[in-house]
Design an enzyme around this catalytic site. Structure first.
Site, mmCIF file in Angstrom:
data_model
loop_
_atom_site.group_PDB
_atom_site.id
_atom_site.type_symbol
_atom_site.label_atom_id
_atom_site.label_comp_id
_atom_site.label_asym_id
_atom_site.label_seq_id
_atom_site.Cartn_x
_atom_site.Cartn_y
_atom_site.Cartn_z
ATOM 1 N N VAL A 66 0.969 -1.122 0.067
ATOM 2 C CA VAL A 66 -0.119 0.140 0.055
ATOM 3 C C VAL A 66 0.702 1.124 0.204
ATOM 4 O O VAL A 66 2.083 1.132 0.382
ATOM 5 C CB VAL A 66 -0.946 -0.028 1.226
ATOM 6 C CG1 VAL A 66 -2.072 -1.167 1.205
ATOM 7 C CG2 VAL A 66 -0.186 -0.258 2.586
ATOM 8 N N SER A 67 0.387 2.025 -0.478
ATOM 9 C CA SER A 67 1.175 3.539 -0.502
ATOM 10 C C SER A 67 1.343 4.382 0.692
ATOM 11 O O SER A 67 2.546 5.073 0.745
ATOM 12 C CB SER A 67 0.358 4.326 -1.555
ATOM 13 O OG SER A 67 0.415 3.765 -2.907
#
Length: 186
Positions: free
Chosen positions: A11-12
């Site tokens: 995930v970012s």
């Protein structure tokens, strides 16, 4: 030799959840799953590096979606080429890609191109939106740390022999912010 499935999820940002990807990777039979919480643009990802290092010939690297592996076409192709040279296949659950077949390899290459195109379109739209906002007079960027009246107040306090640390505390800013604003207007 037995095929081992190694999962990779990303995930970012820290406030995003890996749960959807982790559930899908577990359901896909991954023996081990590595994770990262940072932008896909970054080529230096500890979780990805560990996942790649743990793969042997005949193993499979499994991702939920290709964009979790990388957003850049060149990086995706580099990873796929490295995997192929090592006798490892890439599987993307959502896109139904399995590079163990020729058709899967072609689909992977096409999806990589589309992923790169999508990222470029997002960047282009963002730049256009920022330019339009700027043209309308919208102030972009971070909110100023100190207003002009606060800088004037800080200068008065400094002349009254108040210490920088105390002034910064009173204005609820860091010392470096206070120094920057005091030196900016001289």
């Amino acid at each position: 030799m037995e095929t081992v499935r190694i999962g990779y999820a990303r995930v970012s940002t820290d406030d995003q959840s890996l749960n959807l990807q982790l559930d899908a990777l577990r359901h896909a039979g991954c023996a081990k799953i590595f994770t990262d919480k940072l932008s896909g643009k970054s080529r230096r990802r500890a979780g990805l590096d560990d996942a790649l290092a743990s793969l042997n010939a005949n193993d499979q690297l499994v991702v939920w979606r290709l964009d979790r592996l990388g957003r850049n076409f060149r990086h995706l192709v580099d990873i796929a080429d490295e995997l192929r040279e090592r006798g490892v296949n890439l599987i993307s659950i959502s896109e139904g890609i399995d590079t163990s077949s020729n058709v899967g390899e072609i689909i992977f290459r096409l999806m990589s191109v589309f992923s790169d195109f999508e990222r470029n379109v997002i960047v282009e739209r963002t730049r256009a939106g920022l330019a339009a906002a700027k043209a309308r007079g919208v102030k972009l960027g971070r909110k100023p740390g100190l207003s002009a009246s606060q800088v004037a107040q800080a200068r008065q306090l400094l002349q009254s022999d108040m210490k920088m640390n105390a002034i910064a505390r009173q204005l609820a800013v860091g010392r470096s912010t206070l120094y920057r604003y005091l030196h900016r207007e001289t």
